[in-house]
Design a protein around this motif. Sequence first.
Motif, PDB file in Angstrom:
ATOM      1  N   ALA A 129       0.853  -1.201   0.000  1.00 16.49           N
ATOM      2  CA  ALA A 129       0.000   0.000   0.000  1.00 16.49           C
ATOM      3  C   ALA A 129       0.884   1.246   0.000  1.00 16.49           C
ATOM      4  CB  ALA A 129      -0.907  -0.007   1.230  1.00 16.49           C
ATOM      5  N   CYS A 130       0.367   2.363  -0.495  1.00 17.17           N
ATOM      6  CA  CYS A 130       1.195   3.574  -0.519  1.00 17.17           C
ATOM      7  C   CYS A 130       1.158   4.253   0.842  1.00 17.17           C
ATOM      8  CB  CYS A 130       0.770   4.515  -1.651  1.00 17.17           C
ATOM      9  SG  CYS A 130      -0.540   5.668  -1.225  1.00 17.17           S
ATOM     10  N   LYS A 131       1.986   5.285   1.005  1.00 21.57           N
ATOM     11  CA  LYS A 131       2.143   5.891   2.340  1.00 21.57           C
ATOM     12  C   LYS A 131       0.902   6.657   2.783  1.00 21.57           C
ATOM     13  CE  LYS A 131       4.279  10.080   0.631  1.00 21.57           C
ATOM     14  NZ  LYS A 131       5.413  10.849   0.288  1.00 21.57           N
ATOM     15  N   ALA A 168      -5.609  -4.166  -1.747  1.00 29.93           N
ATOM     16  CA  ALA A 168      -5.290  -2.968  -2.520  1.00 29.93           C
ATOM     17  C   ALA A 168      -5.077  -1.800  -1.583  1.00 29.93           C
ATOM     18  CB  ALA A 168      -6.420  -2.661  -3.498  1.00 29.93           C
ATOM     19  N   CYS A 169      -4.405  -0.794  -2.066  1.00 35.95           N
ATOM     20  CA  CYS A 169      -4.196   0.420  -1.285  1.00 35.95           C
ATOM     21  C   CYS A 169      -5.559   1.083  -1.062  1.00 35.95           C
ATOM     22  CB  CYS A 169      -3.252   1.361  -2.033  1.00 35.95           C
ATOM     23  SG  CYS A 169      -2.849   2.821  -1.071  1.00 35.95           S
ATOM     24  N   ALA A 170      -5.759   1.623   0.143  1.00 31.41           N
ATOM     25  CA  ALA A 170      -7.063   2.214   0.480  1.00 31.41           C
ATOM     26  C   ALA A 170      -6.986   3.737   0.577  1.00 31.41           C
ATOM     27  CB  ALA A 170      -7.571   1.622   1.802  1.00 31.41           C
ATOM     28  N   CYS A 171      -5.961   4.317  -0.060  1.00 31.33           N
ATOM     29  CA  CYS A 171      -5.816   5.775   0.075  1.00 31.33           C
ATOM     30  C   CYS A 171      -6.917   6.522  -0.674  1.00 31.33           C
ATOM     31  CB  CYS A 171      -4.444   6.230  -0.401  1.00 31.33           C
ATOM     32  SG  CYS A 171      -4.229   6.115  -2.195  1.00 31.33           S
ATOM     33  N   GLY A 172      -7.415   5.924  -1.765  1.00 36.65           N
ATOM     34  CA  GLY A 172      -8.475   6.570  -2.526  1.00 36.65           C
ATOM     35  C   GLY A 172      -8.022   7.770  -3.344  1.00 36.65           C
ATOM     36  N   ASP A 181      -3.756   9.960  -7.539  1.00 34.14           N
ATOM     37  CA  ASP A 181      -2.336   9.852  -7.884  1.00 34.14           C
ATOM     38  C   ASP A 181      -1.633   8.730  -7.110  1.00 34.14           C
ATOM     39  OD1 ASP A 181      -2.549  10.984  -5.424  1.00 34.14           O
ATOM     40  OD2 ASP A 181      -1.043  12.557  -5.750  1.00 34.14           O
ATOM     41  N   CYS A 182      -2.425   7.747  -6.618  1.00 34.90           N
ATOM     42  CA  CYS A 182      -1.795   6.635  -5.894  1.00 34.90           C
ATOM     43  C   CYS A 182      -0.810   5.918  -6.816  1.00 34.90           C
ATOM     44  CB  CYS A 182      -2.860   5.640  -5.404  1.00 34.90           C
ATOM     45  SG  CYS A 182      -2.146   4.195  -4.592  1.00 34.90           S
ATOM     46  N   PRO A 183       0.434   5.736  -6.361  1.00 41.11           N
ATOM     47  CA  PRO A 183       1.432   5.109  -7.242  1.00 41.11           C
ATOM     48  C   PRO A 183       1.228   3.596  -7.424  1.00 41.11           C
ATOM     49  CG  PRO A 183       2.369   5.590  -5.083  1.00 41.11           C
ATOM     50  CD  PRO A 183       0.985   6.156  -5.068  1.00 41.11           C
TER      51      PRO A 183
HETATM   52 ZN   LIG Z   1      -2.362   4.702  -2.259  1.00 42.46          ZN
END
Ligand SMILES: [Zn+2]
Length: 502
Positions: free
Chosen positions: A217-219, A243-247, A250-252
């Motif tokens: 996941a991203c930061k 999956a990354c949950a940042c929403g 621009d999630c890498p």
């Molecule tokens: Zn992310």
Amino acid sequence: MIMTNGVGIDLDRFRIAGEDGGARLHDLRAIEGAAMFERFQTVYRMLVSAAAAAGVGLDAVDLRVVDVFASVSREVAVSLCVSAGAADRQVHHATEAVERLPQVARLLRDGVIGVAAFDAVILQVTGVEGPDLVAAIDATTAADLAEMGGVSRGDADQSARRAVAELDPDGLRAKREARGKGVTVSHEVDGSDVAISTSPEDAARIDTSLTAVAETACKHDPRGKAERRHDAAVALLTGGRFACACGRDDCPVTAPAEEIAAALAKIVVHVVADAATIAGDADKAGWMDGFGVIDPHHVREVAARGDAILRPLDIAGLADGAAQAGNPYRPTAACDTAVRAVHGVCSEPGCERPAWKSDLDHVVEFNHEDPAAGGATCPCNLNSKCRLHHLYKTFADGWIDDQIIDANGVIWSEVTTPTGYTVRSRARNMWLLPEVGSVPCRHGEPVAPGVVDDADQPSRSRSRTKAKHAYRMQIRSRRRYVTACEATARAADLDSAAPPPF
Ligand SMILES: [Zn+2]
Ligand SMILES: [Zn+2]
Ligand SMILES: [Zn+2]
């Protein structure tokens, strides 16, 4: 209700000299150990007299022995205001201390080990049968603990485990096999638990895999590490997607499935073992990163796995060049492996973070501008430090850490606290790779340690760091000088009964 008076403990009774600080804490722990030793002796004497009053021997197969144990346990429970279960454990520990582990118990009495360390030894020896075997494990463990300097619970646990692994490998294998494998699900009022009973190597792979997947996941992912590991486990076990949950747009993380596959492909569990044992010609214990000592049968089982990759460790070759050509900061793969294996865990006393999950630290700081002047990339100057203790070492004021190799080639880590108390502890796995301490150095004494310990660390003002490293150099050399003087004094007075200065 009538209560008896408290004892009115007066610390002056213990005649602890000196100021508050590490030395005083150490002495207080020694007093706790001695008091616990006395408690075990007292409980055991109560058992002996209760048995005599009942006309039975403690080792008799006689139902009245059960009554003797129950009566003494009840008196322990009432006197200490503890539950029946806790009192039963005290009685059990008292009989272990007197009948099965008298030599290790004497280290508790003498302040060499603490109560938690003694408990760890009892747990490792539980289920081992045969008076000669138990006596040998007691003697081996006590001798090892007496020589290792500062003894943590983990040190005692692994020392006893190694004694059991090498003196009773069949018994340890039987215990492992009896444990069985399975997955249990339990539903509680407020949630549910899933527990997987498996081998240490598969548990270590699962643990490392979950962290690796959670870290894809991203930061900006709002979940904490524990929740991401949970979500990774549920996804992997149910065929779902993590999956990354940042929403964020621009999630890498654009291809989570590929990143997860790549992370899983890199999962390795490190096991260090003796080649003759793998070949079946010897029965030496091995070391599994993240688990600890494994018995020789277990070493061979792991080596025989279809997914195992065996790599010989070239200790002799280490002497020819610990650093990789062109990058004097990075150790070679062999040097990296040897250093992590011989330390086993983070070098801070009491820390159990596995070596392969830790950083390799240059004890005397590496000098990137003038490598020859700073701390060497050599087993003598490298040890494993978990990220937390690596950060503390780099940025906390008033602490000194050092690493010393004595005349016998034994590697010692030394930490001096801000109150001036020094704990010296032997590298956890000297038994596994004793040769590492004798690798000859191909470098001079450091004269100007570097100012940057790790490019990734948060940085403070350069001048301040530089001043601190120079100060630590001075202190290290002064401590080494004092230690050398003490060793010389000891050598001149071999008959002295005084304990070694560490
Ligand atoms: Zn992310
Ligand atoms: Zn640590
Ligand atoms: Zn060296």
